[in-house]
Design an enzyme around this catalytic site. Sequence first.
Site, PDB file in Angstrom:
ATOM      1  CG  HIS A  58      -0.233  -0.031   2.541  1.00 22.61           C
ATOM      2  ND1 HIS A  58       0.340  -1.178   3.056  1.00 22.61           N
ATOM      3  CD2 HIS A  58       0.012   0.944   3.453  1.00 22.61           C
ATOM      4  CE1 HIS A  58       0.891  -0.912   4.234  1.00 22.61           C
ATOM      5  NE2 HIS A  58       0.712   0.366   4.486  1.00 22.61           N
ATOM      6  CG  HIS A 288      16.438  -1.019   4.346  1.00 25.40           C
ATOM      7  ND1 HIS A 288      15.570  -2.043   4.671  1.00 25.40           N
ATOM      8  CD2 HIS A 288      16.985  -1.366   3.150  1.00 25.40           C
ATOM      9  CE1 HIS A 288      15.592  -2.962   3.723  1.00 25.40           C
ATOM     10  NE2 HIS A 288      16.433  -2.574   2.789  1.00 25.40           N
ATOM     11  CB  CYS A 333       4.320  -0.252   4.806  1.00 27.54           C
ATOM     12  SG  CYS A 333       5.931   0.361   4.270  1.00 27.54           S
TER      13      CYS A 333
END
Length: 401
Positions: A58, A288, A333
């Site tokens: 998403h 990250h 997410c």
Amino acid sequence: MSGRAKSVVGRDVMGDYDVIVVGLGAMGSAAAYSLATRGQRVLGIEQFTPAHTLGSSHGGTRIVRKAYFEKPDYVPLLIRAYQLWDELSAAFGTQLFTRCGALMIGRPGSAVVSGTLASARHWSLPHEVLDPAGLRAKYPQFALDEDQLAVFEADAGFVQPEVSVRANLELAAAAGAELRFDTAVEQLEVRPDGVHLAAGGEQLRASRVVVATGAWAGRLAGPDSYPIKVQRQTVHWLRPRTSAADFDAERFPVYMWSLPVPAGADRLELYGFPHQPGDEGVKAALYHDWLDPDVDPDTIRRTVAESECRTVQQLLDPVLPDLAGECVSSQVCMYAGAPDDDFVLGVHPGSSGRMVVALGFSGHGFKFVPVVGEIVADLVIDGSTRHDIGFLSPERFAGRR
């Protein structure tokens, strides 16, 4: 994992299935579509709703690029993925892939720049190297230091993840797949006579199974065999200090920027997208974010602190100063990846060919969605694929405990 209320889309198939696909996110939806179009009796099972926001598929946009800094081995898969993105768009009747160009930015020795150039040169991919003056002339929004450069790939851009998942699901159902949502798989066993699953209070059986469970990989695929780590990520939408039109796709590309860090520090990479119609802000994030490197997908913190967006604002301020305005929204997410950051894609070595795993894609996998669907269908039906995926084989983790 407890069962949830069940909803069903597609035909009602009684009895056994040729293949059950567990997980209908990015890769599972593509696998279900590819398998159904090849005449397989497909059952797809998803523990949440279609195209949900609880996993890794998403956020409105995902980068697509061919000159792959991570590893040149991926480029042939991307060449095929580009073809399949266009075919998927045509079949669904919506353009899913926007080619607005991509910039990979950093010092010449950074992994982002050197790896991009290595892949582009190895595979003779069109690209342009821009020094600071060249980048200012092409995209004046960027403020590039004299010790940095940018690699521009015109045939790159972004896809829409939620719409892409819905496209695969709707086309899979139209091709005859049965798709069940809000249904958790409690147990999966590979036996000599086939694959047996307990899901939503039912006992199900198929000849083959595909496990594409993303951040929930350890539930069914075996955490000892596949050391998939789940990392919490945040993405943010910032209101530009100038007009949002300055960041529209006609004027602004996708980008990834390797920022200078002190010796011994973790790599620090910013990435972002053009402004999307209807969005109040422009999306940017850290690639990250190491704050939460190992989380449980069922208990992950889904709220975003102001400080998390402030970090992105502060990093953007010297490099994209007109973008580093007020944070208007944020999302959480998950990245679910293997230790070597390569995908885990192939036949489970202990399944006698009955289980195909498609795991570990988070962070850089969405651009491969349609070709992964094709590969999974190859493996389920033929036991092999023409695509070179040896470097992604699950066997590289054999015997790991």
